[in-house]
Each structure stands twice: as structure tokens, then as C-alpha cells.
Motif scaffolding. Structure first.
Motif, PDB file in Angstrom:
ATOM      1  N   CYS A 181       0.519  -1.484  -0.155  1.00  0.00           N
ATOM      2  CA  CYS A 181      -0.174   0.300  -0.197  1.00  0.00           C
ATOM      3  C   CYS A 181       0.937   1.238   0.333  1.00  0.00           C
ATOM      4  CB  CYS A 181      -1.113   0.271   0.875  1.00  0.00           C
ATOM      5  SG  CYS A 181      -0.276   0.025   2.667  1.00  0.00           S
ATOM      6  N   GLY A 182       1.871   1.557   0.899  1.00  0.00           N
ATOM      7  CA  GLY A 182       2.890   2.449   0.287  1.00  0.00           C
ATOM      8  C   GLY A 182       2.587   3.551   1.604  1.00  0.00           C
ATOM      9  N   GLN A 183       1.097   3.073   2.633  1.00  0.00           N
ATOM     10  CA  GLN A 183       0.926   4.516   3.620  1.00  0.00           C
ATOM     11  C   GLN A 183       0.836   4.256   4.821  1.00  0.00           C
ATOM     12  OE1 GLN A 183      -1.758   6.134   0.687  1.00  0.00           O
ATOM     13  NE2 GLN A 183      -3.333   4.853   1.818  1.00  0.00           N
ATOM     14  N   CYS A 184       0.898   2.185   5.045  1.00  0.00           N
ATOM     15  CA  CYS A 184       0.549   1.865   6.544  1.00  0.00           C
ATOM     16  C   CYS A 184       1.533   1.811   7.160  1.00  0.00           C
ATOM     17  CB  CYS A 184      -0.275   0.266   6.348  1.00  0.00           C
ATOM     18  SG  CYS A 184       1.237  -0.554   5.868  1.00  0.00           S
ATOM     19  N   CYS A 239       4.667  -0.706   5.592  1.00  0.00           N
ATOM     20  CA  CYS A 239       4.680   0.150   4.472  1.00  0.00           C
ATOM     21  C   CYS A 239       5.906   1.561   5.492  1.00  0.00           C
ATOM     22  CB  CYS A 239       4.427   0.857   3.711  1.00  0.00           C
ATOM     23  SG  CYS A 239       3.639  -1.126   2.988  1.00  0.00           S
ATOM     24  N   CYS A 290       3.099  -5.553   5.097  1.00  0.00           N
ATOM     25  CA  CYS A 290       1.585  -4.758   5.015  1.00  0.00           C
ATOM     26  C   CYS A 290       0.232  -5.664   4.422  1.00  0.00           C
ATOM     27  CB  CYS A 290       2.413  -4.276   3.138  1.00  0.00           C
ATOM     28  SG  CYS A 290       0.686  -3.223   2.390  1.00  0.00           S
TER      29      CYS A 290
HETATM   30 ZN   LIG Z   1       1.176  -1.048   3.446  1.00  0.00          ZN
END
Ligand SMILES: [Zn+2]
Length: 340
Positions: free
Chosen positions: A91-94, A97, A105
């Protein structure tokens, strides 16, 4: 664009080479013209049917190619650059991550597994997943690297914390993970015992640096490991085979040893004797791919020539069925790669 598409699960015959609409990259993505895509055993599992795979589906985790379009919001990459892609989707934002642990993730999946992959002519990618490659590395070699080298690196360093002087048992020297793990364990100063199914594969394993090779069909792995190590056993076992070798792998461990596994090629269920587990203080660890940070590290080792990709055979993308049939026979030593 041309693509190898699956409309149903099954044998190699479900793969059809057909015309699809070109992907439209977002403004924060680049569009990559795929030049090569390596096969992994994962392709076979997904083709036969895995939960979470939506049809129609495009396989292919290990992608190299050339940037053909750069989105308006992307900096530092340009059209014409030769690149390899991270086989990771996240996801790149959790929290995970953000901490650099993309493989933990909740949305994590492998490119070509939970999302469409690179058995096609064009694919859109986020800049953080795009790694420029040196001229010395051709597209086929570059595509042979990411999944197996990242997997072996995470197993040995991220999970098992290998140290100089240790002894590492690597199952299946001819597999992608085996080829990577043998070279890496040597690079980190370990003694390597590899297993192989015939003389030709045993010789290749030694060329890659294995100090000892056990024939896993003719010899008992555990007994041979005891002999080689003067009854001490190994510090680390690199497993990905499953039930066919599990018992011997556990027997090969020294007290306090670590077994780390990334696969279940011969099946998903194994037995664990709890008395061995606690009395010998063993560790059984799972490992799944690796992080973007680890991919940066391992690619540096490949780009500087300290680790070498091994290519067995190249097929054109239009012959993807033949490539799958070849991989299923397990006669290869190294990667099977599709050229696009
Ligand atoms: Zn993530």
C-alpha cells in the motif's frame, strides 16, 4: 499490447497469447516496455489456482525493460532507461510500509500473483519499484534476479541473521532460491552444504561455491550433514521444499539451529516433534519475499558482480506454454526466462 493471459485456472493450455488494451499509467507512475520476464514456481501455483487471484490474469513477477513514458509527478527517471522492477505490491502508507517492512503490509502481494504481472509488453510501475540496471547486465539476466535473490537475502540476513563461520544447508541447489542462497551464504563467510538431485547439478552447485553437495535422492541428507560437520549439524537450513525434505532438514540442525522456509513445493503439511523443538532449542522461521530496502542491498551485490544470476533457458513470450512445461519438469539449473 500483446500479453499472455489466463482466463481460467489449469494446465499450461490456459495461457493464451493475445492482444490487450495498453495500460494507462497514472501521473505518479512510469510505463515500462517489458523486455524480459523470468518464471518462478509461483507462476505454476497461480496458474493452477490460488485464492485471491482474479481472472483474467497476467502472470510474471520478475520484470526487466525500458522506460517508455514518465508520469508528470515522477522525478529522477527518464525515457529510455534500462530498469528492473521490484516484484512487490504494497500500500505504501501503512505502519509496516512506513517502517520499510513492505512484506508485512496487509495489502502485500507479489506482482503476478495478487495483481497482474509482466507477461506482456507494457506495465505501469511506481518510481520506488523501479531500479536502473548497469549496461553490463542484459535484460534476461536482470529479470532473473529480483524474486529469488530478494527471497534468499531476506531468509539469510533478515530472518536467520547469518554470520561468518556458520554452516548453512541449502536445499535444492538448482532452484532459483538455491542458486542465490549458495552464493550469498559464501559471500557472508559461511560454509555451504547444498543438496542436488544429480551429478550435473552437483557440479554446478560447486561452481557457485558450495563446499559440499549431498545427493538428496541417493543419500540421507541428515546423515551426510552429520558426517560433514563431525556430528555438529548446521546453524541454518534454507528450506523451500516442504514434506519431502522437512524431517532431514530438522535432523541436520545443531542445537540452537535455525530452519527458515519460504516455500512448500512438495506440499503444505509437515510434522514437528515438540520434544526436539524445545530440548534442542530450535527456531523454525517463515520468510516471504523481502523489503524494498533489502532489494536495494542485494541488487548492489549483483550489479557489482559479487552475486551472479544464472539463466537456464529463454523462450519468446509467445511460447509461454512451452516455458511452463519446461519449468514443471524441474530439469533446469537456473532461471527460465520469457523474452518479450
Ligand atoms: Zn502497507
Amino acid at each position: 499490447m500483446k500479453a499472455a493471459v489466463m482466463h481460467e485456472f489449469g494446465g499450461p493450455e490456459v495461457l493464451t497469447y493475445e492482444e490487450l488494451a495498453d495500460p494507462q499509467p497514472r501521473k505518479d507512475q512510469v510505463l515500462v516496455g517489458v523486455r524480459a520476464c523470468a518464471l518462478n514456481h509461483l507462476d505454476l501455483w497461480v496458474r493452477k489456482g490460488l485464492p485471491g487471484v482474479n481472472l483474467p490474469h497476467i502472470l510474471g513477477s520478475d520484470i526487466s525493460g525500458e522506460i517508455v513514458e514518465v508520469g508528470e509527478y515522477v522525478h529522477g527517471l527518464k525515457v529510455g532507461q534500462r530498469v528492473v522492477l521490484a516484484p512487490l505490491h504494497f500500500c505504501g502508507q501503512c505502519e509496516q510500509c512506513a517502517a520499510g517492512r513492505q512484506n508485512l503490509c496487509r495489502e502485500f502481494t507479489v506482482i503476478g500473483n495478487g495483481v497482474d504481472g509482466g507477461n506482456c509488453e507494457l506495465i505501469a510501475a511506481r518510481p520506488m519499484s523501479v531500479f536502473p540496471i548497469p549496461d553490463a547486465l542484459d535484460f534476461v539476466q536482470a529479470a532473473s534476479v529480483p524474486l529469488v535473490f530478494l527471497t534468499a537475502f531476506h531468509m539469510l540476513t533478515g530472518r536467520a541473521s547469518v554470520r561468518p563461520g556458520q554452516t548453512v544447508l541449502v536445499l535444492g541447489a538448482n532452484s532459483g532460491v538455491g542458486i542465490a542462497a549458495i552464493q550469498m551464504a559464501k559471500l557472508f563467510g559461511a560454509t555451504v552444504i547444498a543438496t542436488a538431485g544429480d551429478e550435473r547439478k552437483a557440479e554446478r552447485a560447486k561452481e557457485l561455491g558450495a563446499d559440499f553437495v549431498v545427493n538428496h535422492y541417493r543419500q540421507k541428507i541428515g546423515d551426510e550433514v552429520r558426517k560433514i560437520t563431525n556430528k555438529a549439524g548446521v546453524d541454518i537450513v534454507i528450506e523451500h521444499v516442504g514434506p519431502a525434505t522437512w524431517g532431514e532438514s530438522v535432523k541436520s540442525l545443531k542445537p540452537g539451529g535455525v530452519l527458515v522456509t519460504c516455500g512448500a513445493t512438495t506440499g503444505p503439511k509437515v510434522e514437528i516433534d515438540l520434544r526436539f523443538l524445545f530440548s534442542r532449542q530450535l527456531s523454525f522461521l517463515g520468510s516471504y519475499m523481502g523489503t524494498l530496502g533489502e532489494l536495494h542491498e542485494v541488487l548492489k551485490l549483483v550489479f557489482s558482480g559479487k552475486l551472479m544470476p544464472v539463466v537456464d533457458k529463454v523462450f519468446p513470450l509467445s511460447e509461454v506454454r512451452a516455458a511452463h512445461e519446461y519449468l514443471e519438469k524441474s530439469q533446469m539449473f537456473g532461471k527460465v526466462v520469457l523474452e518479450v
